[in-house]
Every structure is written in structure tokens, then in C-alpha cells.
Design a protein around this motif. Structure first.
Motif, PDB file in Angstrom:
ATOM      1  N   GLY A 224     -12.990  44.253 -77.932  1.00  8.91           N
ATOM      2  CA  GLY A 224     -14.413  45.128 -78.290  1.00  8.91           C
ATOM      3  C   GLY A 224     -15.355  44.271 -78.785  1.00  8.91           C
ATOM      4  O   GLY A 224     -16.319  44.907 -79.380  1.00  8.91           O
ATOM      5  N   VAL A 225     -15.233  43.062 -78.489  1.00  8.63           N
ATOM      6  CA  VAL A 225     -16.289  41.996 -79.102  1.00  8.63           C
ATOM      7  C   VAL A 225     -17.675  42.281 -78.911  1.00  8.63           C
ATOM      8  O   VAL A 225     -18.664  42.005 -79.513  1.00  8.63           O
ATOM      9  N   GLU A 226     -17.726  42.976 -77.656  1.00 15.04           N
ATOM     10  CA  GLU A 226     -19.266  43.141 -77.142  1.00 15.04           C
ATOM     11  C   GLU A 226     -19.914  43.942 -77.905  1.00 15.04           C
ATOM     12  O   GLU A 226     -21.287  43.956 -78.178  1.00 15.04           O
ATOM     13  N   LEU A 227     -19.515  44.922 -78.623  1.00 13.21           N
ATOM     14  CA  LEU A 227     -19.937  45.996 -79.409  1.00 13.21           C
ATOM     15  C   LEU A 227     -20.382  45.253 -80.912  1.00 13.21           C
ATOM     16  O   LEU A 227     -20.919  46.050 -81.681  1.00 13.21           O
ATOM     17  N   CYS A 228     -19.961  44.003 -81.064  1.00 14.29           N
ATOM     18  CA  CYS A 228     -20.216  43.388 -82.130  1.00 14.29           C
ATOM     19  C   CYS A 228     -21.373  42.443 -82.339  1.00 14.29           C
ATOM     20  O   CYS A 228     -21.362  41.545 -83.016  1.00 14.29           O
ATOM     21  N   SER A 229     -22.147  42.662 -81.234  1.00 11.49           N
ATOM     22  CA  SER A 229     -23.287  41.713 -81.152  1.00 11.49           C
ATOM     23  C   SER A 229     -24.257  41.656 -82.354  1.00 11.49           C
ATOM     24  O   SER A 229     -25.016  40.732 -82.541  1.00 11.49           O
ATOM     25  N   SER A 230     -24.583  42.790 -83.042  1.00 10.16           N
ATOM     26  CA  SER A 230     -25.458  43.052 -83.868  1.00 10.16           C
ATOM     27  C   SER A 230     -25.250  44.068 -84.981  1.00 10.16           C
ATOM     28  O   SER A 230     -24.424  45.065 -84.563  1.00 10.16           O
ATOM     29  N   LEU A 231     -25.987  44.362 -86.024  1.00  8.66           N
ATOM     30  CA  LEU A 231     -25.823  45.555 -86.903  1.00  8.66           C
ATOM     31  C   LEU A 231     -26.442  46.632 -85.876  1.00  8.66           C
ATOM     32  O   LEU A 231     -25.862  47.816 -86.140  1.00  8.66           O
ATOM     33  N   ASP A 232     -27.300  46.658 -85.325  1.00 11.73           N
ATOM     34  CA  ASP A 232     -28.028  47.579 -84.432  1.00 11.73           C
ATOM     35  C   ASP A 232     -26.933  48.144 -83.328  1.00 11.73           C
ATOM     36  O   ASP A 232     -26.760  49.364 -82.995  1.00 11.73           O
ATOM     37  N   SER A 233     -26.231  47.154 -82.901  1.00 11.34           N
ATOM     38  CA  SER A 233     -25.233  47.645 -81.863  1.00 11.34           C
ATOM     39  C   SER A 233     -23.981  48.485 -82.407  1.00 11.34           C
ATOM     40  O   SER A 233     -23.714  49.408 -81.906  1.00 11.34           O
ATOM     41  N   GLN A 234     -23.766  47.905 -83.560  1.00 15.09           N
ATOM     42  CA  GLN A 234     -22.640  48.684 -84.347  1.00 15.09           C
ATOM     43  C   GLN A 234     -23.081  50.164 -84.762  1.00 15.09           C
ATOM     44  O   GLN A 234     -22.400  51.049 -84.866  1.00 15.09           O
TER      45      GLN A 234
END
Length: 297
Positions: A224-234
Motif C-alpha cells: 500500500g506504499v502508493e498511499l504513503c506519498s504525502s501527508l495529503d495522500s494520507q
């Protein structure tokens, strides 16, 4: 276990789950250990702060579901602080659950607090589940929300109680579709709920890519690392899963929020000469939290 043994924070229960390494570590490993231990310190205190805020707001008239709990000792620590919710659930793979239950059954410092908090009929325990009136361990796969819900309901999950779900380095091992399904299930099941998620962030920069490569070399795939790209994506993944509001802060920010007298104390425990590495590592982990609140808690 290492961080507790050095004195970063107190946890009298972790010794019953994790053995202390006997061999002396090379200096460069100890330096790495001190970076990791200070990181764990921020994680433990940051997550704890949010959990206790939720318990105080609900006056403990609530339940906690710890997702992918592993050998976590939070139930025992909350009991010691007289902060147990009405029911505390842990969920993990059946193999992990079996190991934890074996430790609990064979070690009185772990089993006694469960018995002390239990009331009603006899306590139920088998190789893959434990169910007392205040504490349950459930063997289930978080990738199947229907299986998870069925097993939790068998252990007296009350969907009408304010519910806190905790996931520490769990969602990142699931595909985005699987973690979205879990988050949507939680948001639609509990009218009053909060979720805390601790995991990686800013993973698209060079440091993040090196972290991913190191983990892949150890056959550890972050699905699931693609959802960890930024605080916004989180934040967006939580809002997109039906939560009313969402927040995310990196661990360097969390570290700066902690009581500075205690931060000075832990920084004196070991010589932390890898300040730059520490800051980089802390900028690549975050705590996110979201709530769904029909009663304006």
C-alpha cells in the motif's frame, strides 16, 4: 524491547513477549538502535496521547479495536492506569494470535490482570482466540471485513459504543483497495468512531525509495506504499473512505510536541550522533487520525 531496557519509557509487560538480545551489538548497530529507539519513543507517546484523549472524552464508555496488534502490551498498560475501555479487542493473523495466547497462558503477570478485569461466565480460551469480559484476542485476516466483523461480533463487539480503531504499520502491507475496504467498513459500522494510523509517509523521495529497496531485499513488500506519498495522500484516503475529518503529522513534528523535559531525558540516555539520519527517518513516518462523530464528542 531494547528501548524499554535502556529506559526510554516503562513497559513491565514487553519482557514477557520479547526476549532481550544477549549478544553485544557493534557500535554502528547501537547507533542505529538509538535512532530507532528515539523513533519508537515518539511513536509510543504520540499514539498513546491520542488513545488517552479518546478514552477521556468517552469517559472509558467505549471500545478499542487494535488491528494487527502483534505482541502489543497496551491492554495491560491501560489497566495499570485505570483507563480500560468497556472492551478491548486485538486482531491479528491466527499464527500470531496463537503465539500471544501461549505467552498469556504460561505467564501469570499477563494472565492475572485479565482474570482481575473479568466478570460473568467462565473465560473462553482456545489456540486462536481468547474472550474475557474486558479483553478479546481474535485471529482474523484484516483483508476480509466480513470475516473480521463476524468474529468481532462473536466476541461481543457493540457497534453502538464509541469505537477507536488503532493500526500501527498495518495498512501499508495491504493493497489500497483492501485498506480502503477496511476503513470504509469501520466508518459505516460505527456511528461514533475514531481511527489512528501510524505508518510511512513521503515515500517518493530518494530516502523513501531507499527504505522501500531495503525492505524489498528482506522480502518485505509494502503493497500500500502508493498511499504513503504525502501527508495529503494520507488524509485523502481517510476522507475518501467515509470519515468526517482527518489529520496527519510527520513524526518530527510529533517529537517537537512531546514534553521537552522528557525529550531531554531520553536524549541523554544514549549518544545520538546521527541527528540527520534521525530527522530523515522521522520525516518518513507519520501519525494520522480521523473521526466520524454523530454525537459531537
Amino acid at each position: 524491547r531494547f528501548a524499554v531496557s535502556v529506559g526510554y519509557w516503562k513497559d513491565p509487560y514487553i519482557q514477557h513477549f520479547v526476549r532481550q538480545a544477549k549478544e553485544r551489538k557493534a557500535p554502528e548497530i547501537n547507533r542505529g538502535n538509538s535512532v530507532c529507539a528515539a523513533g519508537y519513543y515518539a511513536r509510543v507517546h504520540g499514539v498513546s496521547y491520542l488513545i488517552k484523549a479518546f478514552l477521556e472524552k468517552t469517559e472509558c464508555n467505549s471500545q478499542i479495536v487494535n488491528l494487527g496488534a502483534g505482541m502489543d502490551t497496551l491492554f495491560w498498560r491501560l489497566k495499570d492506569e485505570n483507563l480500560l475501555p468497556k472492551k478491548y479487542f486485538e486482531v491479528d493473523f491466527p499464527m500470531i494470535v496463537a503465539r500471544k495466547i501461549h505467552n498469556i497462558k504460561s505467564k501469570p503477570p499477563l494472565s492475572k490482570p485479565i482474570m482481575e478485569s473479568h466478570s460473568g461466565d467462565s473465560l473462553l480460551i482456545d489456540s486462536h482466540s481468547l474472550d474475557s469480559s474486558r479483553y478479546s484476542i481474535v485471529g482474523a485476516d484484516l483483508r476480509s471485513s466480513s470475516d473480521l466483523e463476524e468474529k468481532l461480533r462473536k466476541h461481543s463487539l457493540d457497534t453502538h459504543l464509541p469505537t477507536l480503531l488503532v493500526a500501527e504499520c498495518v495498512l501499508v502491507y495491504m493493497t489500497p483497495q483492501q485498506s480502503a475496504s477496511l476503513l470504509k467498513w469501520a466508518a459505516s459500522t460505527f456511528p461514533v468512531a475514531m481511527v489512528i494510523n501510524y505508518e510511512q509517509v513521503n515515500m517518493r523521495d530518494r530516502f523513501g525509495q531507499i527504505m522501500i529497496e531495503n525492505l524489498q531485499r528482506r522480502h518485505c513488500n509494502l503493497a500500500g506504499v502508493e498511499l504513503c506519498s504525502s501527508l495529503d495522500s494520507q488524509r485523502e484516503r481517510l476522507l475518501g473512505s467515509g470519515w468526517d475529518n482527518a489529520h496527519a503529522v510527520d513524526m518530527m513534528k510529533v517529537y517537537s510536541f512531546l514534553p521537552q523535559a522528557d525529550v531531554k531525558r531520553i536524549e541523554a540516555l544514549e549518544f545520538l550522533d546521527e541527528k540527520e539520519l534521525f530527522e530523515q527517518l522521522m520525516q518518513h513516518y507519520c501519525i494520522c487520525w480521523a473521526s466520524k462523530d454523530s454525537s459531537n464528542l
